[in-house]
Design an enzyme around this catalytic site. Structure first.
Site, PDB file in Angstrom:
ATOM      1  N   HIS A 145     -20.211  24.232 -10.058  1.00 46.07           N
ATOM      2  CA  HIS A 145     -21.474  24.782  -9.551  1.00 46.07           C
ATOM      3  C   HIS A 145     -21.648  24.398  -8.094  1.00 46.07           C
ATOM      4  O   HIS A 145     -21.371  23.271  -7.694  1.00 46.07           O
ATOM      5  CB  HIS A 145     -22.666  24.249 -10.347  1.00 46.07           C
ATOM      6  CG  HIS A 145     -23.974  24.721  -9.805  1.00 46.07           C
ATOM      7  ND1 HIS A 145     -24.482  25.970 -10.068  1.00 46.07           N
ATOM      8  CD2 HIS A 145     -24.871  24.121  -8.964  1.00 46.07           C
ATOM      9  CE1 HIS A 145     -25.638  26.118  -9.441  1.00 46.07           C
ATOM     10  NE2 HIS A 145     -25.897  25.020  -8.765  1.00 46.07           N
TER      11      HIS A 145
ATOM     12  N   ASP B 193     -35.852  27.634 -18.462  1.00 46.26           N
ATOM     13  CA  ASP B 193     -35.620  27.439 -17.034  1.00 46.26           C
ATOM     14  C   ASP B 193     -36.051  28.662 -16.237  1.00 46.26           C
ATOM     15  O   ASP B 193     -36.649  28.532 -15.159  1.00 46.26           O
ATOM     16  CB  ASP B 193     -34.144  27.140 -16.774  1.00 46.26           C
ATOM     17  CG  ASP B 193     -33.840  27.044 -15.291  1.00 46.26           C
ATOM     18  OD1 ASP B 193     -34.407  26.158 -14.627  1.00 46.26           O
ATOM     19  OD2 ASP B 193     -33.050  27.872 -14.784  1.00 46.26           O
TER      20      ASP B 193
ATOM     21  N   ARG C 161     -42.551  27.595 -10.715  1.00 46.16           N
ATOM     22  CA  ARG C 161     -42.387  26.660  -9.600  1.00 46.16           C
ATOM     23  C   ARG C 161     -42.365  27.393  -8.266  1.00 46.16           C
ATOM     24  O   ARG C 161     -42.896  26.920  -7.263  1.00 46.16           O
ATOM     25  CB  ARG C 161     -41.094  25.854  -9.767  1.00 46.16           C
ATOM     26  CG  ARG C 161     -41.146  24.813 -10.876  1.00 46.16           C
ATOM     27  CD  ARG C 161     -39.749  24.312 -11.230  1.00 46.16           C
ATOM     28  NE  ARG C 161     -39.053  23.788 -10.074  1.00 46.16           N
ATOM     29  CZ  ARG C 161     -37.729  23.816  -9.926  1.00 46.16           C
ATOM     30  NH1 ARG C 161     -36.955  24.357 -10.854  1.00 46.16           N
ATOM     31  NH2 ARG C 161     -37.180  23.304  -8.848  1.00 46.16           N
TER      32      ARG C 161
ATOM     33  N   SER D 202     -32.996  21.981 -13.751  1.00 50.52           N
ATOM     34  CA  SER D 202     -32.786  23.429 -13.741  1.00 50.52           C
ATOM     35  C   SER D 202     -31.298  23.748 -13.678  1.00 50.52           C
ATOM     36  O   SER D 202     -30.776  24.554 -14.461  1.00 50.52           O
ATOM     37  CB  SER D 202     -33.512  24.047 -12.546  1.00 50.52           C
ATOM     38  OG  SER D 202     -33.220  25.419 -12.423  1.00 50.52           O
TER      39      SER D 202
ATOM     40  N   LYS E 131     -28.458  24.782 -17.364  1.00 45.79           N
ATOM     41  CA  LYS E 131     -27.569  25.949 -17.448  1.00 45.79           C
ATOM     42  C   LYS E 131     -26.120  25.523 -17.589  1.00 45.79           C
ATOM     43  O   LYS E 131     -25.341  26.124 -18.348  1.00 45.79           O
ATOM     44  CB  LYS E 131     -27.749  26.837 -16.221  1.00 45.79           C
ATOM     45  CG  LYS E 131     -29.131  27.473 -16.130  1.00 45.79           C
ATOM     46  CD  LYS E 131     -29.218  28.490 -15.027  1.00 45.79           C
ATOM     47  CE  LYS E 131     -29.321  27.882 -13.650  1.00 45.79           C
ATOM     48  NZ  LYS E 131     -30.651  27.315 -13.363  1.00 45.79           N
TER      49      LYS E 131
END
Length: 321
Positions: A82, A161, A168, A183, A187
């Site tokens: 990621h 999320d 948010r 968050s 995932k």
């Protein structure tokens, strides 16, 4: 359990119990808790923070709010990657094929872009014919046979999320480190891989402007990975200027191919070797991080990474030319 009591406890600096966090997340997903109470709790968290246990419980509650992927039918240590993102960041298109060419199964679900930058899925869809949606069994089969699959995230992955992030975004509570980390990691954990490499950007073009903030975010995410039983590495990299020379979905795919041919810009090439090396290390193919980088570079120089990218495109219905 009363939502008002939960808001007051966090507002006054108290720690929330696992049951209270689950009550909040589950109730909000089921629309039993209204936006105004969820907003109040998010603001209390923004100012009071979450400790390590609370952050992990929030991550787990969001992970469990929807579908999770079971990759047990895929042999080997599955490694995910990621990036916190930035302009010109096309590294997934490069590091995934390199790691897969070195024997690391890559079963990756990627997102679309936020704001003006395209995400990995947007980039892949600029390849004529390429499918970014696969049924679960087809996804697993492709990873088993090809070693890699890159698809879009299912709409049923971490719905909590999605709802909380949207809230948010309009309530000024995006920047809290624990909320950012939970968050991202909810995932990653839901996607089912055994290990995770995190590319945490810092600099003028990144969400984290300073190295200190990037390190704090990286540490929280590594802690979440460790607490969840996933081997996790974070690499802090510079995003003071765009990565590589190309910006734009189709152009970035072309540049990724140039990198895999050994003809790409030095910055994106070196970063890709470093990240792919970390994936190879976590995948158990080498004994040290340094060996991983060496093996990744060999796969780049030999063209093995490029061939794996072609195999990925073909498997997903795209034109490899």
């Amino acid at each position: 359990m009363d939502m008002q009591d939960i808001i007051i406890r966090k507002r006054d600096g108290g720690a929330l119990s696992p049951a209270e966090i689950r009550f909040f997340v589950d109730g909000y997903v089921r629309e039993e808790i209204p936006d105004y109470q969820a907003s109040a709790l998010l603001m209390a968290i923004y100012f009071q923070g979450l400790d390590r246990g609370e952050t992990m419980e929030l991550t787990e509650a969001m992970r469990r709010s929807g579908d999770t992927v079971d990759l047990s039918s895929v042999p080997g240590i599955k490694v995910d990657k990621h990036s916190t993102g930035g302009v010109g960041d096309k590294t997934t298109l490069i590091v995934g094929p390199i790691a897969a060419a070195c024997g690391v199964p890559v079963a990756k679900m990627s997102g679309r872009g936020l704001g003006f930058t395209g995400g990995t899925v947007d980039k892949l869809e600029s390849i004529p014919g390429l499918r970014t949606t696969l049924e679960p069994e087809a996804f697993m089969k492709q990873v088993r046979e090809t070693g890699i699959a890159l698809i879009g995230q299912s709409g049923h992955i971490t719905p909590a999320d999605k709802k909380l992030y949207a809230l948010r975004d309009v309530t000024g509570t995006v920047e809290n480190m624990s909320l950012i980390a939970s968050s991202i990691m909810s995932k990653k954990l839901a996607a089912g891989s055994d290990a995770i490499v995190l590319d945490v950007k810092c600099g003028r073009g990144a969400f984290m402007k300073s190295q200190e903030d990037a390190r704090r975010l990286a540490q929280i995410m590594v802690d979440i990975g460790a607490d969840a039983g996933r081997r996790t590495i974070a690499i802090i990299t510079d995003m003071s200027q765009p990565l590589g020379d190309a910006v734009g979905n189709a152009l970035e795919v072309q540049e990724a191919i140039h990198v895999l041919r050994g003809e790409g810009p030095e910055d994106i090439t070196e970063l890709s070797v470093e990240i792919a090396g970390a994936m190879i290390y976590l995948g158990g193919r080498v004994r040290t991080y340094e060996e991983g980088a060496y093996v990744a570079r060999q796969a780049l120089v030999s063209g093995a990474g490029l061939e794996k990218f072609r195999a990925l495109i073909t498997a997903q219905g795209g034109d490899p030319l």
